[in-house]
Design an enzyme around this catalytic site. Structure first.
Site, PDB file in Angstrom:
ATOM      1  N   ASP A 222      12.651 -10.045   8.242  1.00 36.35           N
ATOM      2  CA  ASP A 222      12.325  -9.257   9.427  1.00 36.35           C
ATOM      3  C   ASP A 222      10.925  -8.658   9.301  1.00 36.35           C
ATOM      4  OD1 ASP A 222      13.208  -7.775  11.919  1.00 36.35           O
ATOM      5  OD2 ASP A 222      12.756  -6.075  10.605  1.00 36.35           O
ATOM      6  N   GLU A 267       9.712 -13.806  10.172  1.00 34.29           N
ATOM      7  CA  GLU A 267       9.398 -13.402  11.545  1.00 34.29           C
ATOM      8  C   GLU A 267       7.935 -12.967  11.574  1.00 34.29           C
ATOM      9  OE1 GLU A 267      10.755 -10.216  15.000  1.00 34.29           O
ATOM     10  OE2 GLU A 267      10.748  -9.627  12.890  1.00 34.29           O
TER      11      GLU A 267
END
Length: 518
Positions: A222, A267
């Site tokens: 993330d 990401e």
């Protein structure tokens, strides 16, 4: 009269297992060897399947529906955060080595890993280590200037510009009641960890190894770019980029001790394809945000937005950055974005062409749960993460109820309605994923542009040792005739619509049809 395609779809649908009604369903024998699809499926556990009737999805619910995922054809699942967290979404973690009690126990997770691996399904966890929760014991301890955890976070000094804007567009600095200010790129509830502190780096490598030792196959990282990309001015800062890449190389090397095959997909939310290339040397793959935009827009506009040429440039750049290896992570939408069907204004034909393009790309395509049914969803974020739709009636065993449905999807947008319907979007996805198993070039091929088609046809070549293939997608509602190169691509391997014909050096491609030629 039934066409061969119709008969094949009906046969495959008849052979598919129905959705498991209860988590106690008897698991199948260990998965038999078969060609991979390399497709991953993103699951928000809270919305997926509720095994204990409390309205919240859980890990046993994921285990209960592994056979559904196997019948879809996916090879891996990405679980959104499953660690303890004060929020519904879980992206602010309080304990990196524990399971959110709303989702179950560590024993439940270990059982999920075993059952997934028995079916040949890999499990990738969301790893949220750019920041913690402000309720984390680490952050609470760090508020004491004398605590060793003080240096785990970044604190303002008298010279700090407290009005600075973060890389995500909000305030960068957040105040505590005692007047101290700490750095948080996203929101006040998510204070950023300071990766210039060696103890932070060592701890996060330890966290990664902990889960790999449990049997996890890799991580979705993330906010990978925001470990050092903190400020609005850092967006194109080469120093921030190099510090990010150096950390992720260190992390990869650190966790390889536990599993040298651990897969890291990052990401990196950038819209310029060139911004993704450097990451291929540090991670295994990054989510292809610019390609997602191009695929959805091309499907919606019924016009090829230079997809083949863009893919060829990216393929070459990725291979160079990763020393010859290529591993992309294309997708259409995820938990932070308007769902694909909503982006396409509910047009089911556009949805099918978008899916066909996605699933004929090399790398590891990702499907967001419910996408294969055509679930809609628009902002705010909770409406992008609503319960998976299992039953026509909107209720039944395992249906989660923590959130309602807002998109107006009817009974047809459910697994129950689409499971045995050969013409359903669900079985369209199954067909396309099976193509990937049958044709190795769709998974691993080196991509080259093919621009001899009309602008309403998206096309590219994929080359691999098993043979070159030509992939074509008619984006329009009108039949297209494509002239084929001399003495090449005369064999029709796969087609999605009846009346797809190769004859006299030409391909007749029906409206919204896809074809793969060799």
């Amino acid at each position: 009269m039934k066409t061969p395609l119709h008969l094949a779809l009906m046969l495959s649908a008849a052979m598919l297992l129905p959705a498991a009604p209860a988590p106690a369903a008897t698991p199948p024998a260990a998965a038999t060897a078969q060609a991979p699809s390399d497709v991953y499926y993103e699951i928000f556990v809270r919305s997926w399947y509720d095994s204990d009737g409390d309205g919240t999805g859980d890990l046993n619910g994921v285990t209960a529906k592994l056979d559904y995922l196997k019948s879809l054809g996916v090879d891996g699942i990405w679980l959104m955060p499953i660690n303890p967290s004060p929020s519904y979404h879980g992206y602010d973690i309080t304990d990196y080595e524990a399971i959110n009690p709303q989702y179950g126990t560590m024993a439940d997770f270990e059982r999920l890993l075993r059952e997934a691996h028995r079916r040949g399904i890999k499990v990738v966890m969301d790893l949220v280590i750019n920041h913690t929760s402000d309720e984390s014991p680490w952050f609470k301890a760090a508020q004491d200037p004398h605590s060793p955890y003080r240096h785990w976070y970044e604190w303002a000094t008298p010279a700090t510009d407290l009005k600075a804007i973060s890389a995500t567009g909000g305030p960068l600095w957040h105040a505590l009641p005692d007047g101290d200010h700490y750095l948080g790129v996203f929101v006040a509830q998510m204070p950023d960890l300071d990766y210039d502190t060696p103890a932070v780096r060592a701890e996060m490598i330890k966290v990664g190894r902990y889960w790999l030792d449990k049997g996890v196959d890799g991580f979705r990282l993330d906010a990978a770019q925001h470990v050092y990309d903190d400020r609005e001015t850092d967006a194109d800062n080469p120093v921030a980029l190099q510090k990010n890449l150096a950390w992720w190389r260190e992390f990869h090397q650190g966790i390889d001790v536990s599993n040298p095959h651990a897969w890291l997909v990052g990401e990196v939310a950038r819209q310029n394809p060139d911004d993704l290339t450097p990451w291929m040397g540090a991670l295994d793959a990054v989510f292809n945000f610019p390609l997602a935009t191009r695929l959805v827009d091309s499907a919606k506009e019924e016009r090829d937005r230079d997809i083949g040429a863009t893919l060829e440039r990216m393929d070459a750049a990725y291979r160079a950055a990763a020393h010859g290896r290529f591993d992309d992570a294309p997708f259409l939408s995820n938990h932070d974005q308007e769902r694909v069907m909503s982006q396409l204004d509910g047009n089911s034909e556009h949805m099918r062409t978008a899916a066909a393009m996605l699933l004929t790309l090399p790398g590891h395509p990702f499907i967001y749960y419910g996408e294969e049914l055509g679930m809609g969803g628009e902002k705010p974020d909770p409406q992008l993460r609503e319960p998976m739709r299992w039953y026509r009636a909107g209720k039944g065993p395992g249906e989660t109820t923590w959130e309602g449905w807002s998109a107006g999807d009817g009974p047809a947008v459910t697994v129950e309605a689409q499971q045995a319907d050969p013409a359903s979007l669900l079985n369209w996805y199954r067909m396309l994923i099976q193509w990937r198993r049958d044709i190795p070039a769709l998974r691993d091929g080196m991509l080259r542009n093919w621009r001899d088609a009309d602008l309403q046809v998206a096309a590219w070549e994929l080359d691999d040792p098993h043979g070159d293939v030509l992939v074509l997608h008619n984006l329009s509602g009108k039949p297209q005739t494509v002239k084929l190169p001399a003495q090449r691509f005369r064999k029709l391997l796969k087609h999605s619509r009846p009346d797809t014909i190769v004859a006299n050096g030409q391909l007749a491609l029906p409206a919204y049809g896809s074809a793969i030629l060799q």
